[in-house]
Write an enzyme that holds these catalytic residues in place. Structure first.
Site, mmCIF file in Angstrom:
data_model
loop_
_atom_site.group_PDB
_atom_site.id
_atom_site.type_symbol
_atom_site.label_atom_id
_atom_site.label_comp_id
_atom_site.label_asym_id
_atom_site.label_seq_id
_atom_site.Cartn_x
_atom_site.Cartn_y
_atom_site.Cartn_z
ATOM 1 N N CYS A 156 3.853 -2.870 8.148
ATOM 2 C CA CYS A 156 3.098 -1.643 7.834
ATOM 3 C C CYS A 156 1.866 -1.553 8.726
ATOM 4 C CB CYS A 156 2.671 -1.651 6.364
ATOM 5 S SG CYS A 156 1.570 -0.292 5.929
ATOM 6 N N CYS A 159 -1.612 -1.685 6.311
ATOM 7 C CA CYS A 159 -2.077 -2.899 5.627
ATOM 8 C C CYS A 159 -1.530 -4.161 6.276
ATOM 9 C CB CYS A 159 -1.723 -2.863 4.147
ATOM 10 S SG CYS A 159 0.041 -3.068 3.808
ATOM 11 N N CYS A 206 3.570 22.835 -5.447
ATOM 12 C CA CYS A 206 3.879 23.531 -6.697
ATOM 13 C C CYS A 206 3.880 25.035 -6.497
ATOM 14 C CB CYS A 206 2.859 23.159 -7.767
ATOM 15 S SG CYS A 206 2.875 21.409 -8.161
ATOM 16 N N CYS A 250 0.860 -1.189 0.000
ATOM 17 C CA CYS A 250 0.000 0.000 0.000
ATOM 18 C C CYS A 250 0.895 1.238 0.000
ATOM 19 C CB CYS A 250 -0.959 -0.013 1.192
ATOM 20 S SG CYS A 250 -0.257 0.563 2.752
HETATM 21 ZN ZN LIG Z 1 1.074 -0.992 3.742
#
Ligand SMILES: [Zn+2]
Length: 249
Positions: free
Chosen positions: A243, A246, A186, A170
């Site tokens: 992570c 996820c 920007c 992810c």
């Molecule tokens: Zn992840």
């Protein structure tokens, strides 16, 4: 599809990898685009021209003179209008068949969650890490593919995060939420106008392939573009088993 639609989409229908079936999938698809600026403009224009069924656009800003160098959804006579309203005018002029839903708000985690649940394919055309991470969380939760783009100066990145694919990372596997990376806007650093066009068009291409089930996507890969040298390279990115977004799934 009626005769008029068969004509409108004939150059897609001619493609063996898309054909009538793929075009029908595109026409039935629901896409969520976060940001109607430099990346969201070309992405939304190509999604609309290709005939996606429903396009939900999220952006709280109004059209400003400094946007017009690259944000091709908008025009000089629409300066001051909400970007979502300006976008709807442009998209309907291009293809009145597309249902455009305007969300003229800065969407935080609570608001993004139901929008992601309703969309099938999500395009991150935003310009800040807070939105990117909130969007990633919602996409992981609802198992929605996320097509992520970013461009500043002459540098850009593109990746597709599709957690429906076994072992796919992810966004937070690549850019941890805990990192202290700063937004590079920007408005501070500038951006080469056609680079936003290149990346936004690539995001539309990824989203349309996902909708039509054609080809393969950049899932598990990060494309890095240097527009000054007109070089790009693609790196493999791995899922981070630790992570926090996820990892538990
Ligand atoms: Zn992840």
């Amino acid at each position: 599809m009626d005769d008029r639609q068969l004509q409108r989409y004939s150059r897609h229908i001619l493609l063996e990898e898309i054909g009538i079936e793929g075009q029908q999938r595109i026409s039935a698809s629901r896409m969520l685009v976060i940001g109607a600026g430099g990346l969201g403009s070309p992405a939304a224009l190509y999604l609309a021209s290709a005939g996606v069924g429903r396009l939900t656009l999220v952006d709280s800003d109004r059209v400003d003179l400094t946007n017009l160098q690259r944000q091709v959804l908008h025009s000089t006579d629409r300066i001051g209008q909400l970007k979502t309203a300006s976008a709807r005018v442009a998209l309907h002029a291009l293809n009145p068949d597309v249902q455009v839903i305007e969300v003229p708000r800065r969407a935080g985690p609570d608001e993004l969650d139901p929008l992601v649940a309703e969309g099938e394919i999500v395009l991150d055309c935003s310009d800040n890490f807070a939105t990117r991470h909130a969007l990633n969380r919602a996409c992981v939760r609802h198992r929605r593919p996320l097509v992520s783009g970013a461009a500043v100066r002459f540098d850009a990145q593109l990746a597709t995060f599709d957690r429906r694919v076994d072992g796919a990372p992810c966004y937070a596997c690549l850019f941890p939420e805990s990192s202290d990376a700063q937004d590079e806007r920007c408005s501070t650093f500038g951006v080469f106008a056609p680079l936003t066009g290149i990346v936004g068009c690539m995001q539309a291409a990824e989203a349309l392939k996902l909708a039509a089930a054609a080809g393969v996507t950049l899932s598990g890969q990060l494309m890095i573009i240097d527009a000054l040298a007109m070089q790009w390279r693609t790196l493999k990115i791995d899922r981070d088993p630790a992570c926090p977004v996820c990892g538990a799934g």
